[in-house]
Design a protein around this motif. Structure first.
Motif, PDB file in Angstrom:
ATOM      1  N   SER A  67       0.832  -1.205   0.000  1.00 18.20           N
ATOM      2  CA  SER A  67       0.000   0.000   0.000  1.00 18.20           C
ATOM      3  C   SER A  67       0.866   1.254   0.000  1.00 18.20           C
ATOM      4  CB  SER A  67      -0.936   0.027   1.209  1.00 18.20           C
ATOM      5  OG  SER A  67      -1.935  -0.946   1.118  1.00 18.20           O
ATOM      6  N   MET A  68       1.896   1.280   0.836  1.00 23.93           N
ATOM      7  CA  MET A  68       2.784   2.445   0.896  1.00 23.93           C
ATOM      8  C   MET A  68       3.529   2.645  -0.421  1.00 23.93           C
ATOM      9  SD  MET A  68       4.311   2.550   4.788  1.00 23.93           S
ATOM     10  CE  MET A  68       5.322   1.125   4.544  1.00 23.93           C
ATOM     11  N   ILE A  69       4.029   1.557  -0.995  1.00 26.11           N
ATOM     12  CA  ILE A  69       4.774   1.647  -2.255  1.00 26.11           C
ATOM     13  C   ILE A  69       3.874   2.137  -3.378  1.00 26.11           C
ATOM     14  CG2 ILE A  69       5.854   0.216  -4.041  1.00 26.11           C
ATOM     15  CD1 ILE A  69       7.083  -1.405  -1.686  1.00 26.11           C
ATOM     16  N   PHE A  70       2.652   1.614  -3.447  1.00 27.42           N
ATOM     17  CA  PHE A  70       1.721   2.017  -4.502  1.00 27.42           C
ATOM     18  C   PHE A  70       1.247   3.460  -4.307  1.00 27.42           C
ATOM     19  CE2 PHE A  70       0.463  -2.700  -5.148  1.00 27.42           C
ATOM     20  CZ  PHE A  70       1.594  -2.901  -5.917  1.00 27.42           C
ATOM     21  N   LYS A  71       1.072   3.890  -3.071  1.00 27.16           N
ATOM     22  CA  LYS A  71       0.703   5.290  -2.822  1.00 27.16           C
ATOM     23  C   LYS A  71       1.808   6.226  -3.283  1.00 27.16           C
ATOM     24  CE  LYS A  71      -2.539   4.692   0.982  1.00 27.16           C
ATOM     25  NZ  LYS A  71      -2.843   4.979   2.392  1.00 27.16           N
ATOM     26  N   GLU A  72       3.047   5.850  -3.021  1.00 26.36           N
ATOM     27  CA  GLU A  72       4.171   6.666  -3.477  1.00 26.36           C
ATOM     28  C   GLU A  72       4.223   6.720  -4.997  1.00 26.36           C
ATOM     29  OE1 GLU A  72       9.044   6.764  -3.414  1.00 26.36           O
ATOM     30  OE2 GLU A  72       8.000   5.449  -2.026  1.00 26.36           O
ATOM     31  N   ALA A  73       3.969   5.590  -5.649  1.00 25.99           N
ATOM     32  CA  ALA A  73       4.018   5.532  -7.113  1.00 25.99           C
ATOM     33  C   ALA A  73       2.910   6.345  -7.762  1.00 25.99           C
ATOM     34  CB  ALA A  73       3.933   4.077  -7.579  1.00 25.99           C
ATOM     35  N   THR A  74       1.809   6.548  -7.040  1.00 27.92           N
ATOM     36  CA  THR A  74       0.646   7.241  -7.612  1.00 27.92           C
ATOM     37  C   THR A  74       0.433   8.622  -7.004  1.00 27.92           C
ATOM     38  OG1 THR A  74      -0.835   6.178  -6.011  1.00 27.92           O
ATOM     39  CG2 THR A  74      -0.522   5.055  -8.121  1.00 27.92           C
ATOM     40  N   ILE A  75       1.450   9.175  -6.396  1.00 26.50           N
ATOM     41  CA  ILE A  75       1.315  10.441  -5.662  1.00 26.50           C
ATOM     42  C   ILE A  75       0.814  11.591  -6.544  1.00 26.50           C
ATOM     43  CG2 ILE A  75       3.691  11.247  -5.927  1.00 26.50           C
ATOM     44  CD1 ILE A  75       2.632  11.541  -2.560  1.00 26.50           C
ATOM     45  N   ASP A  76       1.135  11.575  -7.833  1.00 31.65           N
ATOM     46  CA  ASP A  76       0.726  12.659  -8.723  1.00 31.65           C
ATOM     47  C   ASP A  76      -0.639  12.429  -9.374  1.00 31.65           C
ATOM     48  OD1 ASP A  76       3.047  14.094  -8.222  1.00 31.65           O
ATOM     49  OD2 ASP A  76       4.145  13.109  -9.835  1.00 31.65           O
ATOM     50  N   ILE A  77      -1.299  11.329  -9.024  1.00 37.77           N
ATOM     51  CA  ILE A  77      -2.623  11.014  -9.585  1.00 37.77           C
ATOM     52  C   ILE A  77      -3.670  11.422  -8.553  1.00 37.77           C
ATOM     53  CG2 ILE A  77      -4.125   9.200 -10.457  1.00 37.77           C
ATOM     54  CD1 ILE A  77      -1.565   7.635 -11.200  1.00 37.77           C
ATOM     55  N   PRO A  78      -4.639  12.252  -8.947  1.00 34.79           N
ATOM     56  CA  PRO A  78      -5.645  12.703  -7.967  1.00 34.79           C
ATOM     57  C   PRO A  78      -6.687  11.628  -7.640  1.00 34.79           C
ATOM     58  CG  PRO A  78      -6.078  13.680 -10.113  1.00 34.79           C
ATOM     59  CD  PRO A  78      -4.815  12.894 -10.249  1.00 34.79           C
ATOM     60  N   TYR A  79      -6.666  11.163  -6.403  1.00 30.61           N
ATOM     61  CA  TYR A  79      -7.665  10.255  -5.853  1.00 30.61           C
ATOM     62  C   TYR A  79      -7.683  10.471  -4.354  1.00 30.61           C
ATOM     63  CZ  TYR A  79      -3.642   7.352  -4.657  1.00 30.61           C
ATOM     64  OH  TYR A  79      -2.444   6.911  -4.162  1.00 30.61           O
ATOM     65  N   THR A  80      -8.662   9.908  -3.648  1.00 33.21           N
ATOM     66  CA  THR A  80      -8.803  10.129  -2.218  1.00 33.21           C
ATOM     67  C   THR A  80      -7.944   9.173  -1.398  1.00 33.21           C
ATOM     68  OG1 THR A  80     -11.056  10.839  -2.639  1.00 33.21           O
ATOM     69  CG2 THR A  80     -10.483  10.400  -0.357  1.00 33.21           C
ATOM     70  N   ASP A  81      -7.992   7.874  -1.722  1.00 30.03           N
ATOM     71  CA  ASP A  81      -7.227   6.881  -0.956  1.00 30.03           C
ATOM     72  C   ASP A  81      -6.996   5.643  -1.794  1.00 30.03           C
ATOM     73  OD1 ASP A  81      -5.861   5.881   1.264  1.00 30.03           O
ATOM     74  OD2 ASP A  81      -7.654   4.949   2.091  1.00 30.03           O
ATOM     75  N   LEU A  82      -5.944   4.913  -1.448  1.00 29.61           N
ATOM     76  CA  LEU A  82      -5.600   3.659  -2.100  1.00 29.61           C
ATOM     77  C   LEU A  82      -5.081   2.718  -1.037  1.00 29.61           C
ATOM     78  CD1 LEU A  82      -3.637   3.080  -5.336  1.00 29.61           C
ATOM     79  CD2 LEU A  82      -2.800   2.066  -3.235  1.00 29.61           C
ATOM     80  N   ARG A  83      -5.526   1.464  -1.078  1.00 35.19           N
ATOM     81  CA  ARG A  83      -4.972   0.477  -0.153  1.00 35.19           C
ATOM     82  C   ARG A  83      -5.041  -0.897  -0.790  1.00 35.19           C
ATOM     83  NH1 ARG A  83      -8.677  -2.254   3.605  1.00 35.19           N
ATOM     84  NH2 ARG A  83     -10.786  -1.836   2.912  1.00 35.19           N
ATOM     85  N   VAL A  84      -4.137  -1.757  -0.371  1.00 29.53           N
ATOM     86  CA  VAL A  84      -4.123  -3.151  -0.811  1.00 29.53           C
ATOM     87  C   VAL A  84      -5.005  -3.929   0.154  1.00 29.53           C
ATOM     88  CG1 VAL A  84      -2.685  -5.193  -1.176  1.00 29.53           C
ATOM     89  CG2 VAL A  84      -1.827  -2.938  -1.824  1.00 29.53           C
TER      90      VAL A  84
END
Length: 117
Positions: A67-84
């Protein structure tokens, strides 16, 4: 609006036109690409993607780490939350199920962890 990518190529409709996507489908595609590209390998954006890392599939905190790695990879994409929400193995490959929250909308998709990390 974006062009739909399927099987690592742009999707062409039967009439020869490009297939376009928008809204939640576009958001989901952008996140999947960012989570599957090795950082530095995409020629048009060297900052896109994830760093190559090896994970132990038996790790108790694997979902949180991904989850942390994917959040970092998608930091420039506008969304509210991401989790595995789940990590599972199928035919020797490791998959992560992503839950993407965008306002009141929730999208679920999966990525092959072995291909991107």
């Amino acid at each position: 609006m974006d062009i739909k990518i399927e099987n690592k190529d742009t999707l062409i409709l039967s009439g020869g036109q490009m297939c376009y996507i928008d809204s939640l489908e576009e958001l989901c595609q952008r996140i999947k690409i960012a989570c599957c590209v090795t950082k530095g390998s995409f020629p048009y954006d060297r900052d896109l993607g994830v760093d190559s890392t090896v994970f132990d599939k038996e790790d108790q905190r694997l979902k949180e780490k991904l989850s942390m790695i994917f959040k970092e990879a998608t930091i420039d994409i506008p969304y509210t939350d991401l989790r595995v929400t789940d990590v599972y193995e199928k035919e020797g490959k490791l998959y992560a199920v992503l839950e993407i929250v965008n306002g009141i909308d929730i999208i679920t998709t999966e990525v092959n962890v072995n291909e991107q990390l």
